[in-house]
Design an enzyme around this catalytic site. Sequence first.
Site, PDB file in Angstrom:
ATOM      1  N   ASP A 200       0.856  -1.189   0.000  1.00 32.56           N
ATOM      2  CA  ASP A 200       0.000   0.000   0.000  1.00 32.56           C
ATOM      3  C   ASP A 200       0.890   1.237   0.000  1.00 32.56           C
ATOM      4  O   ASP A 200       1.591   1.500   0.975  1.00 32.56           O
ATOM      5  CB  ASP A 200      -0.910  -0.023   1.236  1.00 32.56           C
TER       6      ASP A 200
ATOM      7  N   ASN B 298       0.175   8.557   0.773  1.00 30.77           N
ATOM      8  CA  ASN B 298       0.690   9.886   0.443  1.00 30.77           C
ATOM      9  C   ASN B 298       2.084  10.114   1.004  1.00 30.77           C
ATOM     10  O   ASN B 298       2.883  10.846   0.417  1.00 30.77           O
ATOM     11  CB  ASN B 298      -0.261  10.959   0.994  1.00 30.77           C
ATOM     12  N   THR B 299       2.392   9.483   2.130  1.00 30.79           N
ATOM     13  CA  THR B 299       3.665   9.774   2.796  1.00 30.79           C
ATOM     14  C   THR B 299       4.504   8.539   3.107  1.00 30.79           C
ATOM     15  O   THR B 299       5.640   8.681   3.553  1.00 30.79           O
ATOM     16  CB  THR B 299       3.411  10.524   4.123  1.00 30.79           C
ATOM     17  N   SER B 300       3.974   7.349   2.878  1.00 29.95           N
ATOM     18  CA  SER B 300       4.737   6.150   3.242  1.00 29.95           C
ATOM     19  C   SER B 300       4.305   4.948   2.420  1.00 29.95           C
ATOM     20  O   SER B 300       3.259   4.965   1.766  1.00 29.95           O
ATOM     21  CB  SER B 300       4.565   5.843   4.739  1.00 29.95           C
TER      22      SER B 300
ATOM     23  N   LYS C  90       3.615   0.835   2.900  1.00 33.17           N
ATOM     24  CA  LYS C  90       3.402  -0.243   3.860  1.00 33.17           C
ATOM     25  C   LYS C  90       3.338  -1.555   3.089  1.00 33.17           C
ATOM     26  O   LYS C  90       2.613  -1.664   2.093  1.00 33.17           O
ATOM     27  CB  LYS C  90       2.101  -0.019   4.632  1.00 33.17           C
TER      28      LYS C  90
ATOM     29  N   GLY D 232     -10.498   7.485  -4.511  1.00 35.93           N
ATOM     30  CA  GLY D 232      -9.154   7.030  -4.157  1.00 35.93           C
ATOM     31  C   GLY D 232      -9.128   5.526  -3.918  1.00 35.93           C
ATOM     32  O   GLY D 232     -10.022   4.977  -3.269  1.00 35.93           O
TER      33      GLY D 232
ATOM     34  N   ASP E 130      -7.324   3.808  -1.968  1.00 37.26           N
ATOM     35  CA  ASP E 130      -7.258   3.458  -0.548  1.00 37.26           C
ATOM     36  C   ASP E 130      -8.652   3.430   0.077  1.00 37.26           C
ATOM     37  O   ASP E 130      -8.955   2.558   0.904  1.00 37.26           O
ATOM     38  CB  ASP E 130      -6.337   4.420   0.208  1.00 37.26           C
TER      39      ASP E 130
ATOM     40  N   ASP F 199     -10.680   6.509   7.504  1.00 38.46           N
ATOM     41  CA  ASP F 199      -9.233   6.327   7.348  1.00 38.46           C
ATOM     42  C   ASP F 199      -8.574   7.664   7.671  1.00 38.46           C
ATOM     43  O   ASP F 199      -8.713   8.640   6.928  1.00 38.46           O
ATOM     44  CB  ASP F 199      -8.909   5.887   5.918  1.00 38.46           C
TER      45      ASP F 199
ATOM     46  N   THR G 261      -3.008  11.481   6.333  1.00 39.20           N
ATOM     47  CA  THR G 261      -2.751  12.850   5.882  1.00 39.20           C
ATOM     48  C   THR G 261      -4.070  13.574   5.671  1.00 39.20           C
ATOM     49  O   THR G 261      -4.251  14.728   6.068  1.00 39.20           O
ATOM     50  CB  THR G 261      -1.935  12.839   4.579  1.00 39.20           C
TER      51      THR G 261
END
Length: 235
Positions: free
Chosen positions: A6, A9-11, A13, A86, A88, A109, A112
């Site tokens: 996954d 936006n920032t990481s 996983k 999106g 996600d 969820d 961000t």
Amino acid sequence: MKLLIDVGNTSLKAKLWQNEQVQACDLNNLPWHAITHVIYACVGRSELLNAILAQAAFNSISCFEAKVTKTLGGLTCAYEHFNNLGIDRWLALIASFTLYPNKACIVVDAGTATTIDVLNCDGQHLGGWILPGLDLMTRSLTQNTQRVFDDENTPFTNQLGINTPNGLKNGALVATIGAINQAKPYLNDKNTQIIFAGGYGSLLQQQFKESIFDPMLVIKGLNYWYELDENSNKL
């Protein structure tokens, strides 16, 4: 064994899926000999993902990118232009629909951005909202006002603020709580299940009785997306 990835936006996983269980993995030492599929979803861009996909190709492992569709296995997306939802959010809905069958759900969820999606007991996604995440909400005020300031040691609580930092942070939290509560009348179902995911999911879950925090919700959704997509292709 599946490798589930996954990209947010920032990481990034990544987890392994085997015997209906999510397992931890070391991206620097993946068991390529045991992995049969790579299933991934991208909200942001990732050079690390590209490197993993290249390794998968080198090992002749099939890769599948999760996509939003209008319907999937009894679940229906509310968006007319479903590609704009999106991935996600779609995966979180798929996981909720699969884990809590025939149950109305509010799926939150909190990363961000904080997304709130409403799903009825028949698998119809009714729509949702996109809010700034708690950090983004507070940062936007400190950056765009002269006298509002934050303190990183101040926690988020649902109490009235008695100084500027906790007035700021508590305001962001109660605004988010209020938005989640606003989703309830759309379902008119006393047995509605509220499910939280994301970095601030645990904090928000504490504000709602009988709600659930599942940090692996989107990852689980990746596996269920693959299974439902495979089944639909066989029909």
